[in-house]
Design a protein around this motif. Structure first.
Motif, PDB file in Angstrom:
ATOM      1  N   MET A   1      -0.431 -20.533   2.211  1.00  0.00           N
ATOM      2  CA  MET A   1      -0.253 -19.236   2.983  1.00  0.00           C
ATOM      3  C   MET A   1       0.631 -18.427   1.823  1.00  0.00           C
ATOM      4  O   MET A   1       1.739 -18.745   1.458  1.00  0.00           O
ATOM      5  CB  MET A   1       0.848 -19.491   4.278  1.00  0.00           C
ATOM      6  CG  MET A   1       1.134 -18.228   5.009  1.00  0.00           C
ATOM      7  SD  MET A   1      -0.238 -17.617   6.041  1.00  0.00           S
ATOM      8  CE  MET A   1      -0.199 -15.741   5.903  1.00  0.00           C
ATOM      9  N   PRO A   2       0.191 -17.186   1.580  1.00  0.00           N
ATOM     10  CA  PRO A   2       0.692 -16.417   0.791  1.00  0.00           C
ATOM     11  C   PRO A   2       1.950 -15.654   1.241  1.00  0.00           C
ATOM     12  O   PRO A   2       2.382 -15.752   2.441  1.00  0.00           O
ATOM     13  CB  PRO A   2      -0.224 -15.208   0.448  1.00  0.00           C
ATOM     14  CG  PRO A   2      -1.168 -15.097   1.302  1.00  0.00           C
ATOM     15  CD  PRO A   2      -1.290 -16.805   2.031  1.00  0.00           C
ATOM     16  N   GLY A   3       2.696 -14.790   0.272  1.00  0.00           N
ATOM     17  CA  GLY A   3       3.963 -14.397   0.662  1.00  0.00           C
ATOM     18  C   GLY A   3       3.547 -12.887   1.287  1.00  0.00           C
ATOM     19  O   GLY A   3       2.576 -12.516   1.615  1.00  0.00           O
ATOM     20  N   MET A   4       4.709 -12.222   1.637  1.00  0.00           N
ATOM     21  CA  MET A   4       4.695 -10.997   2.090  1.00  0.00           C
ATOM     22  C   MET A   4       3.831  -9.985   1.554  1.00  0.00           C
ATOM     23  O   MET A   4       4.178  -9.723   0.558  1.00  0.00           O
ATOM     24  CB  MET A   4       6.059 -10.386   2.557  1.00  0.00           C
ATOM     25  CG  MET A   4       6.140  -9.083   3.472  1.00  0.00           C
ATOM     26  SD  MET A   4       7.382  -8.422   3.522  1.00  0.00           S
ATOM     27  CE  MET A   4       7.422  -7.227   1.968  1.00  0.00           C
ATOM     28  N   ALA A   5       2.974  -9.263   2.236  1.00  0.00           N
ATOM     29  CA  ALA A   5       2.066  -8.283   1.632  1.00  0.00           C
ATOM     30  C   ALA A   5       0.871  -8.695   0.644  1.00  0.00           C
ATOM     31  O   ALA A   5       0.208  -7.871   0.112  1.00  0.00           O
ATOM     32  CB  ALA A   5       2.745  -7.015   1.054  1.00  0.00           C
TER      33      ALA A   5
ATOM     34  N   LEU B   1      -2.816  -5.786 -11.634  1.00  0.00           N
ATOM     35  CA  LEU B   1      -2.778  -7.062 -11.246  1.00  0.00           C
ATOM     36  C   LEU B   1      -2.139  -7.052  -9.813  1.00  0.00           C
ATOM     37  O   LEU B   1      -2.601  -7.858  -8.868  1.00  0.00           O
ATOM     38  CB  LEU B   1      -2.084  -8.196 -12.165  1.00  0.00           C
ATOM     39  CG  LEU B   1      -2.823  -8.954 -13.043  1.00  0.00           C
ATOM     40  CD1 LEU B   1      -1.883  -9.798 -14.071  1.00  0.00           C
ATOM     41  CD2 LEU B   1      -3.905  -9.784 -12.604  1.00  0.00           C
ATOM     42  N   TYR B   2      -1.004  -6.445  -9.587  1.00  0.00           N
ATOM     43  CA  TYR B   2      -0.315  -6.264  -8.758  1.00  0.00           C
ATOM     44  C   TYR B   2      -1.075  -5.884  -7.559  1.00  0.00           C
ATOM     45  O   TYR B   2      -0.747  -6.188  -6.386  1.00  0.00           O
ATOM     46  CB  TYR B   2       1.293  -5.800  -8.698  1.00  0.00           C
ATOM     47  CG  TYR B   2       2.049  -6.933  -9.541  1.00  0.00           C
ATOM     48  CD1 TYR B   2       2.791  -7.622  -8.895  1.00  0.00           C
ATOM     49  CD2 TYR B   2       2.184  -6.656 -10.767  1.00  0.00           C
ATOM     50  CE1 TYR B   2       3.586  -8.822  -9.406  1.00  0.00           C
ATOM     51  CE2 TYR B   2       2.764  -7.619 -11.746  1.00  0.00           C
ATOM     52  CZ  TYR B   2       3.675  -8.769 -10.931  1.00  0.00           C
ATOM     53  OH  TYR B   2       4.485  -9.619 -11.643  1.00  0.00           O
ATOM     54  N   GLU B   3      -1.713  -4.631  -7.757  1.00  0.00           N
ATOM     55  CA  GLU B   3      -2.594  -4.101  -6.962  1.00  0.00           C
ATOM     56  C   GLU B   3      -3.647  -5.220  -6.146  1.00  0.00           C
ATOM     57  O   GLU B   3      -4.061  -5.183  -5.134  1.00  0.00           O
ATOM     58  CB  GLU B   3      -3.371  -2.814  -7.620  1.00  0.00           C
ATOM     59  CG  GLU B   3      -2.401  -1.727  -7.558  1.00  0.00           C
ATOM     60  CD  GLU B   3      -3.450  -0.442  -8.373  1.00  0.00           C
ATOM     61  OE1 GLU B   3      -4.403  -0.641  -8.875  1.00  0.00           O
ATOM     62  OE2 GLU B   3      -3.053   0.711  -8.108  1.00  0.00           O
ATOM     63  N   LYS B   4      -4.123  -5.855  -7.148  1.00  0.00           N
ATOM     64  CA  LYS B   4      -4.851  -6.914  -6.535  1.00  0.00           C
ATOM     65  C   LYS B   4      -4.176  -7.972  -5.687  1.00  0.00           C
ATOM     66  O   LYS B   4      -4.684  -8.453  -4.566  1.00  0.00           O
ATOM     67  CB  LYS B   4      -5.486  -7.768  -7.773  1.00  0.00           C
ATOM     68  CG  LYS B   4      -6.462  -8.871  -7.587  1.00  0.00           C
ATOM     69  CD  LYS B   4      -7.059  -9.495  -8.527  1.00  0.00           C
ATOM     70  CE  LYS B   4      -6.234 -10.765  -8.823  1.00  0.00           C
ATOM     71  NZ  LYS B   4      -6.833 -11.612 -10.028  1.00  0.00           N
ATOM     72  N   TYR B   5      -3.016  -8.392  -6.026  1.00  0.00           N
ATOM     73  CA  TYR B   5      -2.321  -9.407  -5.150  1.00  0.00           C
ATOM     74  C   TYR B   5      -1.661  -8.852  -4.076  1.00  0.00           C
ATOM     75  O   TYR B   5      -1.733  -9.560  -2.953  1.00  0.00           O
ATOM     76  CB  TYR B   5      -0.973  -9.963  -6.102  1.00  0.00           C
ATOM     77  CG  TYR B   5      -1.490 -10.780  -7.126  1.00  0.00           C
ATOM     78  CD1 TYR B   5      -2.497 -11.705  -7.260  1.00  0.00           C
ATOM     79  CD2 TYR B   5      -0.721 -10.610  -8.626  1.00  0.00           C
ATOM     80  CE1 TYR B   5      -2.864 -12.394  -8.527  1.00  0.00           C
ATOM     81  CE2 TYR B   5      -1.090 -11.242  -9.764  1.00  0.00           C
ATOM     82  CZ  TYR B   5      -2.131 -12.114  -9.756  1.00  0.00           C
ATOM     83  OH  TYR B   5      -2.533 -12.922 -10.671  1.00  0.00           O
ATOM     84  N   LEU B   6      -1.174  -7.624  -3.968  1.00  0.00           N
ATOM     85  CA  LEU B   6      -0.558  -7.011  -2.693  1.00  0.00           C
ATOM     86  C   LEU B   6      -1.781  -6.005  -1.998  1.00  0.00           C
ATOM     87  O   LEU B   6      -1.287  -4.900  -2.229  1.00  0.00           O
ATOM     88  CB  LEU B   6       0.726  -6.385  -3.420  1.00  0.00           C
ATOM     89  CG  LEU B   6       1.774  -7.135  -3.957  1.00  0.00           C
ATOM     90  CD1 LEU B   6       2.929  -6.261  -4.678  1.00  0.00           C
ATOM     91  CD2 LEU B   6       2.299  -8.019  -2.902  1.00  0.00           C
TER      92      LEU B   6
END
Length: 220
Positions: A11-15, A141-146
């Motif tokens: 389960m990933p983190g917020m957002a 990268l953060y756009e991909k993760y979040l």
């Protein structure tokens, strides 16, 4: 469970979405990993209501649940609803007493209600909320993760975190915490496996540590 493998739900983190786990490689002869994704909560939903809905996505009996950050809180709530083999929380907390002072302050002053969550499409701001760090490099990268950018979801998540009411940690929970976590500082955390130089995003940046240690942690 005819294949005798251990089913591990991540389960990933917020957002964040499940791409944060792409570096995690568990031995396929022993483990079958599954990823979970956030959905936008219904109006008035509590974290336990949300956990109940998420449990509907668990298809194997007695799984291992691993949750990161807010996802770590959620899997603890899920384990109150379904039987599990083990709960592992990463970059998270096990009770309201491990929350940092600024979050406790927010609970009583409602300061978190003033956060400009309408700007969730601003990835730098979202990374600040979700990862506790200022992101200037590797924004793509953060756009991909979040990818969870819904304002209702972000508002709900922040509210659930600061108001989480778990008094006592569940028994037999495994807690992995980075020594440099800026969101949930390790100074507030009891009984954890510390990761040297680990930050709040260590599930991404320290995947090698997890690949070397997770199999043993799960099997212990």
């Amino acid at each position: 469970m005819s294949d005798n493998k251990i089913h591990v739900y991540l389960m990933p983190g917020m957002a964040a979405n499940s791409s944060i786990f792409e570096g995690i490689k568990l031995p396929t002869d022993r483990f079958t990993p599954h990823t979970l994704e956030w959905f936008v909560p219904e109006k008035g939903m509590s974290i336990s209501d949300y956990a109940e809905k998420m449990c509907e996505k668990i298809e194997e009996p007695n799984p291992v649940l691993l949750g990161v950050s807010f996802g770590g809180m959620l899997v603890q709530e899920m384990a109150k609803i379904i039987p599990v083999k083990k709960v592992i929380v990463v970059s998270s907390v096990k009770s309201k007493h491990e929350l940092p002072k600024r979050m406790i302050f927010a609970k009583y002053t409602k300061a978190h209600k003033l956060l400009p969550t309408g700007l969730v499409n601003n990835v730098e701001l979202l990374a600040k909320y979700a990862f506790g760090e200022t992101v200037t490099k590797r924004l793509h990268l953060y756009e991909k993760y979040l990818s969870i950018r819904d304002k209702c979801y972000i508002d709900w998540s922040i509210d659930q975190i600061v108001n989480w009411d778990q008094e006592v940690p569940a028994e037999h929970i495994v807690h992995i915490q980075g020594e440099r976590d800026a969101v949930f500082p390790i100074t507030n955390i009891k009984d954890c496996i510390p990761v040297k130089n680990g930050t709040h995003t260590m599930i991404i940046h320290r995947a090698r540590w997890f690949n070397e240690n997770l199999p043993t942690i799960i099997l212990e």
